[in-house]
Design a protein around this motif. Structure first.
Motif, PDB file in Angstrom:
ATOM      1  N   ALA A  15     -11.130 -20.056  45.497  1.00 21.89           N
ATOM      2  CA  ALA A  15     -10.552 -19.696  44.300  1.00 21.89           C
ATOM      3  C   ALA A  15      -9.218 -20.064  44.328  1.00 21.89           C
ATOM      4  N   THR A  16      -8.194 -20.411  45.498  1.00 19.43           N
ATOM      5  CA  THR A  16      -6.954 -21.058  45.527  1.00 19.43           C
ATOM      6  C   THR A  16      -7.021 -22.343  44.806  1.00 19.43           C
ATOM      7  N   LEU A  17      -8.217 -23.059  45.969  1.00 14.65           N
ATOM      8  CA  LEU A  17      -8.399 -24.898  45.849  1.00 14.65           C
ATOM      9  C   LEU A  17      -8.860 -24.531  44.571  1.00 14.65           C
ATOM     10  N   ALA A  18      -9.283 -23.698  43.790  1.00 14.64           N
ATOM     11  CA  ALA A  18     -10.545 -23.425  42.168  1.00 14.64           C
ATOM     12  C   ALA A  18      -9.056 -24.138  41.192  1.00 14.64           C
ATOM     13  N   ARG A  19      -8.531 -22.908  41.730  1.00 10.19           N
ATOM     14  CA  ARG A  19      -7.167 -22.868  39.940  1.00 10.19           C
ATOM     15  C   ARG A  19      -6.603 -24.764  40.430  1.00 10.19           C
ATOM     16  N   TYR A  20      -5.738 -24.336  41.506  1.00 11.52           N
ATOM     17  CA  TYR A  20      -4.902 -26.180  42.184  1.00 11.52           C
ATOM     18  C   TYR A  20      -5.979 -27.371  41.355  1.00 11.52           C
ATOM     19  N   HIS A  21      -7.033 -26.807  41.563  1.00  9.75           N
ATOM     20  CA  HIS A  21      -7.579 -28.038  40.551  1.00  9.75           C
ATOM     21  C   HIS A  21      -7.650 -28.167  39.317  1.00  9.75           C
ATOM     22  N   THR A 146      -8.635 -34.439  45.324  1.00  8.06           N
ATOM     23  CA  THR A 146      -7.572 -34.670  45.449  1.00  8.06           C
ATOM     24  C   THR A 146      -6.878 -36.565  45.439  1.00  8.06           C
ATOM     25  N   HIS A 147      -7.672 -36.796  46.972  1.00  8.11           N
ATOM     26  CA  HIS A 147      -7.677 -38.804  47.041  1.00  8.11           C
ATOM     27  C   HIS A 147      -8.053 -39.360  45.844  1.00  8.11           C
ATOM     28  N   HIS A 148      -8.904 -38.915  44.907  1.00  4.60           N
ATOM     29  CA  HIS A 148      -9.311 -39.969  43.479  1.00  4.60           C
ATOM     30  C   HIS A 148      -8.243 -39.558  42.892  1.00  4.60           C
ATOM     31  N   ARG A 149      -7.534 -38.791  42.764  1.00  6.91           N
ATOM     32  CA  ARG A 149      -6.030 -38.035  41.814  1.00  6.91           C
ATOM     33  C   ARG A 149      -4.632 -38.909  42.193  1.00  6.91           C
ATOM     34  N   GLY A 150      -4.656 -38.639  43.620  1.00  4.05           N
ATOM     35  CA  GLY A 150      -3.577 -39.647  44.747  1.00  4.05           C
ATOM     36  C   GLY A 150      -3.639 -41.103  44.515  1.00  4.05           C
ATOM     37  N   GLN A 151      -5.102 -41.641  44.536  1.00  2.00           N
ATOM     38  CA  GLN A 151      -5.060 -43.159  44.384  1.00  2.00           C
ATOM     39  C   GLN A 151      -4.748 -43.659  42.724  1.00  2.00           C
ATOM     40  N   ILE A 152      -5.067 -42.585  41.523  1.00  4.97           N
ATOM     41  CA  ILE A 152      -4.320 -42.240  39.891  1.00  4.97           C
ATOM     42  C   ILE A 152      -2.860 -42.916  40.367  1.00  4.97           C
ATOM     43  N   THR A 153      -2.380 -41.821  41.076  1.00  3.14           N
ATOM     44  CA  THR A 153      -1.259 -41.595  41.260  1.00  3.14           C
ATOM     45  C   THR A 153      -0.198 -42.679  41.476  1.00  3.14           C
ATOM     46  N   ALA A 154      -0.789 -43.295  42.192  1.00  8.76           N
ATOM     47  CA  ALA A 154      -0.048 -45.043  43.165  1.00  8.76           C
ATOM     48  C   ALA A 154      -0.301 -45.982  41.683  1.00  8.76           C
ATOM     49  N   ALA A 155      -1.753 -45.810  41.799  1.00 11.39           N
ATOM     50  CA  ALA A 155      -1.841 -46.833  40.610  1.00 11.39           C
ATOM     51  C   ALA A 155      -0.358 -46.841  39.250  1.00 11.39           C
ATOM     52  N   LEU A 156      -0.119 -45.572  38.774  1.00 14.40           N
ATOM     53  CA  LEU A 156       0.804 -45.562  37.903  1.00 14.40           C
ATOM     54  C   LEU A 156       1.856 -46.324  38.137  1.00 14.40           C
ATOM     55  N   THR A 157       2.623 -45.175  39.440  1.00 12.88           N
ATOM     56  CA  THR A 157       3.735 -45.948  39.894  1.00 12.88           C
ATOM     57  C   THR A 157       3.287 -47.763  40.446  1.00 12.88           C
ATOM     58  N   ALA A 158       2.729 -48.085  41.073  1.00 15.71           N
ATOM     59  CA  ALA A 158       2.487 -49.319  40.483  1.00 15.71           C
ATOM     60  C   ALA A 158       2.807 -50.403  39.540  1.00 15.71           C
ATOM     61  N   MET A 159       2.215 -49.765  38.353  1.00 17.29           N
ATOM     62  CA  MET A 159       2.617 -50.195  36.784  1.00 17.29           C
ATOM     63  C   MET A 159       3.572 -49.594  36.676  1.00 17.29           C
ATOM     64  N   GLY A 160       4.332 -49.585  36.940  1.00 18.59           N
ATOM     65  CA  GLY A 160       6.079 -48.060  36.838  1.00 18.59           C
ATOM     66  C   GLY A 160       5.810 -47.680  36.396  1.00 18.59           C
ATOM     67  N   HIS A 161       4.558 -46.891  35.612  1.00 11.98           N
ATOM     68  CA  HIS A 161       4.805 -45.475  34.325  1.00 11.98           C
ATOM     69  C   HIS A 161       5.093 -43.919  35.238  1.00 11.98           C
ATOM     70  N   PRO A 162       5.335 -43.205  35.540  1.00 14.39           N
ATOM     71  CA  PRO A 162       6.004 -42.160  35.852  1.00 14.39           C
ATOM     72  C   PRO A 162       4.506 -41.482  36.576  1.00 14.39           C
ATOM     73  N   SER A 163       4.798 -41.010  37.944  1.00 15.59           N
ATOM     74  CA  SER A 163       3.463 -40.431  38.614  1.00 15.59           C
ATOM     75  C   SER A 163       3.988 -39.125  38.633  1.00 15.59           C
ATOM     76  N   PRO A 164       3.416 -38.015  38.562  1.00 18.02           N
ATOM     77  CA  PRO A 164       3.429 -36.675  38.727  1.00 18.02           C
ATOM     78  C   PRO A 164       3.178 -36.201  39.899  1.00 18.02           C
ATOM     79  N   VAL A 165       3.948 -35.278  40.016  1.00 15.82           N
ATOM     80  CA  VAL A 165       3.986 -34.330  41.034  1.00 15.82           C
ATOM     81  C   VAL A 165       2.857 -33.483  41.415  1.00 15.82           C
ATOM     82  N   LEU A 166       2.079 -33.597  42.134  1.00 18.65           N
ATOM     83  CA  LEU A 166       0.408 -32.789  42.242  1.00 18.65           C
ATOM     84  C   LEU A 166       0.728 -31.904  43.673  1.00 18.65           C
ATOM     85  N   ASP A 167       1.125 -31.297  44.043  1.00 14.93           N
ATOM     86  CA  ASP A 167       1.356 -30.927  45.601  1.00 14.93           C
ATOM     87  C   ASP A 167       0.491 -29.332  45.164  1.00 14.93           C
TER      88      ASP A 167
END
Length: 177
Positions: A15-21, A146-167
């Motif tokens: 239930a926690t993982l689903a809310r987090y998702h 979570t794995h793919h959101r992490g890839q996306i946040t890394a791509a955002l950062t590499a392109m110079g865009h802000p990246s969200p905190v998703l912990d």
């Protein structure tokens, strides 16, 4: 927050993982993907599914069109490739991803406690019958996102865009506030 499934400890965990998702998906899409210029959104930035758009489509295919059908409907869809473009329109893709994420919450809340200890039987995308542990395979679905959101946040950062905190801990703290 009240326990979703007090008889089995995995009920509360999932239930926690689903809310987090839902929280992480919404946070990524609304604040960081929606304002992204189209060129950056579709740019091949070296991700396994090339672009942010390709990665989001992969999430929809993998989670919404394959895993959710296996878990919720007991159906193993055939003929889907993990790199299929299930939704070319970025606004509709975001809506479908969020709806897919939200669908896990009522499903998990309704699971009987014994289901967490049972196997999941389904056919692979190649049509081969297989059996995996239900709880571990459900964990895979959330871990995969979570794995793919992490890839996306890394791509955002590499392109110079802000990246969200998703912990996860940030969602838990927000819930407590």
């Amino acid at each position: 927050m009240a326990a979703m499934n007090p008889i089995h400890p995995l009920g509360d965990y999932f239930a926690t993982l689903a809310r987090y998702h839902v929280w992480a998906t919404r946070r990524l899409l609304d604040a960081h993907i929606a304002p992204l210029p189209e060129a950056d959104y579709r740019r091949d930035c070296g991700l396994f599914f090339k672009s942010i758009h390709g990665t989001l489509n992969h999430l929809l295919v993998g989670e919404g069109l394959l895993w959710q059908r296996r878990f919720v409907d007991g159906v193993s869809p055939a003929g889907l490739a993990l790199d299929d473009e299930a939704e070319p329109d970025r606004a509709r893709l975001a809506q479908r991803l969020l709806a897919t994420a939200q669908a896990w919450q009522p499903y998990i809340a309704a699971l009987p406690p014994e289901r967490f200890d049972a196997p999941l039987r389904y056919a692979t995308s190649k049509g081969e019958p297989t059996t995996t542990p239900f709880a571990a395979t459900l964990a895979h679905v959330f871990n995969h996102a979570t794995h793919h959101r992490g890839q996306i946040t890394a791509a955002l950062t590499a392109m110079g865009h802000p990246s969200p905190v998703l912990d996860l801990i940030y969602m838990l703290r927000e819930e407590q506030a």
